[in-house]
Design a protein around this motif. Structure first.
Motif, PDB file in Angstrom:
ATOM      1  N   PRO A 148     -60.820  54.035  -1.969  1.00  0.00           N
ATOM      2  CA  PRO A 148     -59.979  52.841  -1.966  1.00  0.00           C
ATOM      3  C   PRO A 148     -60.491  51.850  -0.928  1.00  0.00           C
ATOM      4  O   PRO A 148     -60.860  52.243   0.183  1.00  0.00           O
ATOM      5  CB  PRO A 148     -58.597  53.385  -1.609  1.00  0.00           C
ATOM      6  N   ARG A 230     -55.411  54.168 -10.671  1.00  0.00           N
ATOM      7  CA  ARG A 230     -55.772  54.223  -9.250  1.00  0.00           C
ATOM      8  C   ARG A 230     -54.540  54.478  -8.401  1.00  0.00           C
ATOM      9  O   ARG A 230     -54.551  55.350  -7.522  1.00  0.00           O
ATOM     10  CB  ARG A 230     -56.421  52.898  -8.848  1.00  0.00           C
ATOM     11  N   LEU A 234     -53.970  57.831  -6.383  1.00  0.00           N
ATOM     12  CA  LEU A 234     -53.982  57.661  -4.930  1.00  0.00           C
ATOM     13  C   LEU A 234     -52.766  58.327  -4.307  1.00  0.00           C
ATOM     14  O   LEU A 234     -52.865  58.961  -3.246  1.00  0.00           O
ATOM     15  CB  LEU A 234     -53.993  56.164  -4.604  1.00  0.00           C
ATOM     16  N   GLN A 238     -52.790  62.115  -1.789  1.00  0.00           N
ATOM     17  CA  GLN A 238     -52.243  62.284  -0.444  1.00  0.00           C
ATOM     18  C   GLN A 238     -51.448  63.588  -0.304  1.00  0.00           C
ATOM     19  O   GLN A 238     -51.033  63.933   0.792  1.00  0.00           O
ATOM     20  CB  GLN A 238     -51.341  61.088  -0.101  1.00  0.00           C
TER      21      GLN A 238
ATOM     22  N   LYS B 462     -48.415  51.334   1.285  1.00  0.00           N
ATOM     23  CA  LYS B 462     -48.939  52.663   1.004  1.00  0.00           C
ATOM     24  C   LYS B 462     -50.177  52.601   0.121  1.00  0.00           C
ATOM     25  O   LYS B 462     -51.067  53.450   0.201  1.00  0.00           O
ATOM     26  CB  LYS B 462     -47.840  53.469   0.297  1.00  0.00           C
ATOM     27  N   LEU B 463     -50.223  51.571  -0.747  1.00  0.00           N
ATOM     28  CA  LEU B 463     -51.305  51.505  -1.716  1.00  0.00           C
ATOM     29  C   LEU B 463     -52.597  50.969  -1.125  1.00  0.00           C
ATOM     30  O   LEU B 463     -53.633  50.969  -1.766  1.00  0.00           O
ATOM     31  CB  LEU B 463     -50.899  50.616  -2.895  1.00  0.00           C
ATOM     32  N   LYS B 464     -52.515  50.488   0.120  1.00  0.00           N
ATOM     33  CA  LYS B 464     -53.668  49.797   0.665  1.00  0.00           C
ATOM     34  C   LYS B 464     -54.841  50.753   0.864  1.00  0.00           C
ATOM     35  O   LYS B 464     -55.948  50.498   0.433  1.00  0.00           O
ATOM     36  CB  LYS B 464     -53.295  49.141   1.998  1.00  0.00           C
ATOM     37  N   THR B 465     -54.568  51.865   1.540  1.00  0.00           N
ATOM     38  CA  THR B 465     -55.653  52.815   1.799  1.00  0.00           C
ATOM     39  C   THR B 465     -55.179  54.220   1.483  1.00  0.00           C
ATOM     40  O   THR B 465     -54.041  54.439   1.109  1.00  0.00           O
ATOM     41  CB  THR B 465     -56.092  52.771   3.276  1.00  0.00           C
ATOM     42  N   ARG B 466     -56.067  55.133   1.669  1.00  0.00           N
ATOM     43  CA  ARG B 466     -55.726  56.506   1.360  1.00  0.00           C
ATOM     44  C   ARG B 466     -54.702  57.064   2.328  1.00  0.00           C
ATOM     45  O   ARG B 466     -54.734  56.811   3.498  1.00  0.00           O
ATOM     46  CB  ARG B 466     -57.007  57.357   1.433  1.00  0.00           C
TER      47      ARG B 466
END
Lengths: 345, 466
Positions: A148, A230, A234, A238, B462-466
């Motif tokens: 990402p 995605r 994603l 996590q 939350k969606l920005k990075t892992r």
């Protein structure tokens, strides 16, 4: 358990469909009244032409009687609410009557035949396109989720936003202009060449005609799917069990395709069906540009020839297909994810 | 109120980091500026009212490519231009006749002759009129002599191509040999290619362009005090025209697209703003009251949500032939469902917060709780959702227009595309008619997508990075 859930969902879908049809019948009541009156007049005239040896008075009498009989047959003399109810009933029993000008390929004017001919072609085009969209979309989405914020993620997100508001029919026009008239690679429209080839060539010919419309749909469609994939993936990446899998030294490919994709399956299926539904209902007029003889092209022709019965039947069928899609969506979702069946008992 | 501005400036700080969001915002602001200055920017001032008036566009060339295509072609085509400047002379001869001469100058330096030269003026009274063309080689050719009678502020239109055919034929005779002339008639020649050609005794096609300064003269002989001509101008009709060419109906496409911008923006913003507002209120009320209100509202929502919008929109437009405002109304009628579910789930969470309970304990009414404590929290989300639903409103309107069901009193991009399909622009390869309208729809959609996705990203970190 699942049986009850399914029955309940289907019942709800049918009720919703009836309600929508009732609303639409009420909305278009006056217009349908007028078209029916016009078609009754036409029928009476056609019948009286056949009777040659009749006194003018007797002829007038006959016409009057026929007219009244037909008007009461179609319940045009009844109060408005009853007319609407009657029409709703006709629609949900697929009794659409006759078209005013459009004819089916065999030349008859039965609306159900005309629409029935168009459905498989639309379903064929859009499902095959949706299949490719989903495959490409999932692959790209997984690639995006792996890194990402990386180059692939950012550049493809950028393109997603660019195609977000792009009209499918416009891309179709551009592609036709380029591939059909400049490069002369594909036919300009239709589903078959004339004369239609036989045997195996029949399918190859159809594929050749399908290629460009499909390419258009896929080119517009898969970006959005990749974006949603995605985000779903994603979220899953996590989770702890993914970290555990990685810690156990399971290869990244296996983590992605076996662990992640399995958990992501229910929302992915939802999204696939939803994207198929939205492309059928949203990109339908693009068929007119390719003269692909499906439901969308039928809208186009019916609008141009002002053929109200075909237009109404087309709408009823499109709404019905949409409804079936929504039911299927919930059913598969409930099947894949047992938690959904809450209250199914 | 202070909180709100504080939140806004926080939001702006975050938003500034989003490059795509800034691009989107920039495009939207530029479009708004263009709309404000539209009267100044429009090359054809009456585009908004006279788009479907054939007379208004009669002096253009049909299907002419844009002017800048000249940069890419070896032979330069003449661009369409309008000459408003003229030299005005009044002659008074001994016999007492008064004549007025209007002289227009035109520099001709392209490789193909203009399609036509058109003279326009307002005539008043009775007078003879002579039009002349002065070539760079000094040759003066009168090409039209007409006698106007009893005019009262009427438009006089003279076309070199139609009214100058005989004069062109006479001119040709002076240069070309007998045998060539015999094969021709004054009807079959194109006057402008002769008036603008270096004439010699060769076949007709071989004339090189005679470049240089041409003069067009209109001379009016006054018969009495009342007779006069006003506001004369000359239009040089060329093979290339305007910034984006013309369509087959001779309309200037740049003007049409510019006039369509405000409608695209209005349709998109009004539809999405109203429908998101309705959807947000619907979701909040449904979540806040719960119980049977929630059940009933959810059922209505589900019915609406299972209606495919575009087909219903097409059929209702085909039957009711709506104008643009009713079309927006119909779109709102089906679009409001878009944000209900998300808002409802967010409102369900907010409802359980302790400060809502506290407010209720203090005796706050439903309205106060909803508008003071719940709506402000959902405003950021609703802005993102508004921005994201603008493109589909624009695309749906253009789809309806594409079928020829649009509002015929305005110009929209979808209608221009409809005309292009009808005229077979795809088949003829008139790309300047097909490309720009769709490109503009896409750019509008894109900029709102940029805005919406950036806001979304800030609201869901939350969606920005892992």
């Amino acid at each position: 358990m699942y049986k009850w859930f399914a029955l309940k969902r289907i019942g709800k879908g049918v009720i919703t469909y009836v309600i929508i049809m009732f609303i639409l019948s009420a909305l278009f009541n006056t217009v349908v009244d007028n078209t029916m009156r016009a078609s009754i007049e036409e029928q009476v005239r056609a019948e009286s032409v056949r009777l040659k040896n009749l006194q003018p008075e007797a002829l007038q009498n006959f016409q009057q009687q026929r007219r009244e009989a037909l008007i009461s047959l179609y319940r045009l003399d009844r109060p408005m609410l009853e007319r609407i109810m009657f029409r709703t009933w006709n629609t949900i029993t697929f009794n659409f009557g006759k078209s005013t000008s459009i004819r089916s390929s065999r030349g008859d004017r039965e609306v159900l035949t005309i629409v029935g001919e168009a459905i498989p072609r639309t379903v064929l085009l859009f499902t095959v396109a949706a299949f490719f969209e989903i495959v490409v979309g999932i692959i790209l989405g997984l690639k995006k989720a792996q890194k990402p914020g990386g180059f692939i993620d950012r550049s493809s997100s950028f393109i997603t936003m660019i195609v977000y508001g792009m009209p499918t029919f416009w891309l179709a026009m551009i592609l036709i202009m380029f591939f059909v008239y400049q490069l002369k690679l594909f036919p300009s429209g239709g589903i078959h060449s004339i004369p239609t080839p036989q045997g195996i060539m029949y399918f190859i010919d159809m594929l050749w005609h399908m290629a460009l419309p499909m390419l258009t749909l896929v080119l517009i469609g898969f970006w959005g799917i990749a974006f949603v994939v995605r985000n779903i993936v994603l979220g899953i990446l996590q989770d702890d069990y993914i970290m555990a899998a990685r810690a156990r030294g399971i290869p990244e490919q296996s983590v992605l395709f076996k662990h992640t994709l399995r958990t992501a399956a229910p929302p992915l299926i939802t999204m696939s069906i939803l994207s198929l539904l939205s492309s059928i209902s949203g990109a339908i007029i693009f068929e007119g540009i390719f003269s692909w003889p499906g439901l969308g092209n039928l809208y186009w022709i019916a609008v141009q020839q002002n053929d109200i019965p075909v237009l109404m039947a087309n709408l009823a069928i499109t709404v019905g297909l949409y409804q079936i899609g929504l039911i299927l969506l919930d059913l598969t979702y409930g099947f894949m994810d047992p938690r959904i069946k809450v209250g199914g008992k | 109120m202070k909180d709100f501005f504080g939140a806004l400036s926080d939001f702006w700080k975050e938003f500034k980091k989003e490059k795509t969001g800034l691009i989107g915002l920039g495009i939207v602001i530029v479009s708004l500026l263009i709309i404000i200055f539209e009267p100044l920017l429009l090359p054809w001032k009456d585009t908004n009212t006279k788009w479907r008036n054939i007379d208004y566009w009669q002096d253009n060339t049909p299907s002419a490519p844009p002017v800048w295509t000249n940069w890419f072609t070896p032979t330069k085509a003449t661009p369409t231009s309008r000459i408003d400047e003229y030299a005005h002379e009044i002659h008074d001869d001994e016999a007492g006749f008064v004549s007025e001469t209007y002289t227009f100058t035109y520099h001709y330096d392209t490789d193909s002759s203009p399609q036509d030269i058109i003279f326009h003026m307002m005539g008043n009274g009775t007078f003879p009129l002579v039009c002349e063309i002065v070539r760079p080689d000094g040759n003066t050719i009168p090409f039209a002599q007409i006698y106007e009678e009893g005019l009262f502020d009427q438009d006089i239109r003279l076309s070199l191509n139609n009214d100058g055919k005989d004069a062109a034929f006479e001119l040709l005779k002076q240069y070309v040999s007998e045998e060539v002339v015999e094969q021709l008639s004054s009807r079959s020649i194109q006057s402008t290619s002769i008036f603008f050609g270096a004439l010699s005794d060769k076949s007709l096609e071989a004339f090189a362009p005679l470049k240089g300064t041409y003069q067009f003269k209109i001379t009016m002989y006054r018969t009495d005090e009342e007779s006069s001509i006003k506001a004369p101008y000359v239009i040089v009709t060329g093979d290339v025209s305007g910034l984006l060419g013309t369509d087959s109906e001779k309309r200037d496409l740049f003007s049409g697209l510019l006039a369509g911008l405000k409608w695209a923006l209005a349709i998109g913003i009004v539809t999405s703003a109203i429908s998101v507002l309705i959807g947000v209120m619907y979701g909040i009320i449904s979540a806040y009251f719960g119980g049977w209100v929630d059940t009933a509202m959810q059922f209505i929502y589900q019915v609406f949500n299972s209606i495919p919008v575009l087909p219903v929109l097409i059929v209702s437009s085909a039957i009711f032939k709506p104008n643009i405002y009713t079309l927006i109304g119909v779109m709102v009628f089906f679009f409001w469902t878009g944000s209900v579910m998300t808002v409802r789930s967010m409102a369900l969470q907010i409802k359980e917060e302790t400060y809502i309970e506290a407010a209720r304990a203090l005796g706050a009414g439903h309205r106060r709780i909803i508008f003071k404590h719940m709506v402000p929290l959902l405003i950021p989300y609703s802005f993102a959702s508004m921005a994201l639903s603008v493109p589909s409103a624009i695309v749906y309107e253009s789809s309806v227009s594409l079928l020829g069901l649009g509002d015929a009193t305005i110009v929209t991009w979808g209608q221009i595309l409809h005309d292009a399909i009808q005229a077979g622009a795809i088949l003829k390869g008139i790309w300047w008619w097909v490309l720009p309208p769709g490109l503009l729809i896409s750019i509008m959609g894109m900029s709102f997508a940029f805005l919406g996705f950036s806001m979304d990203k800030i609201l869901h970190p939350k969606l920005k990075t892992r």
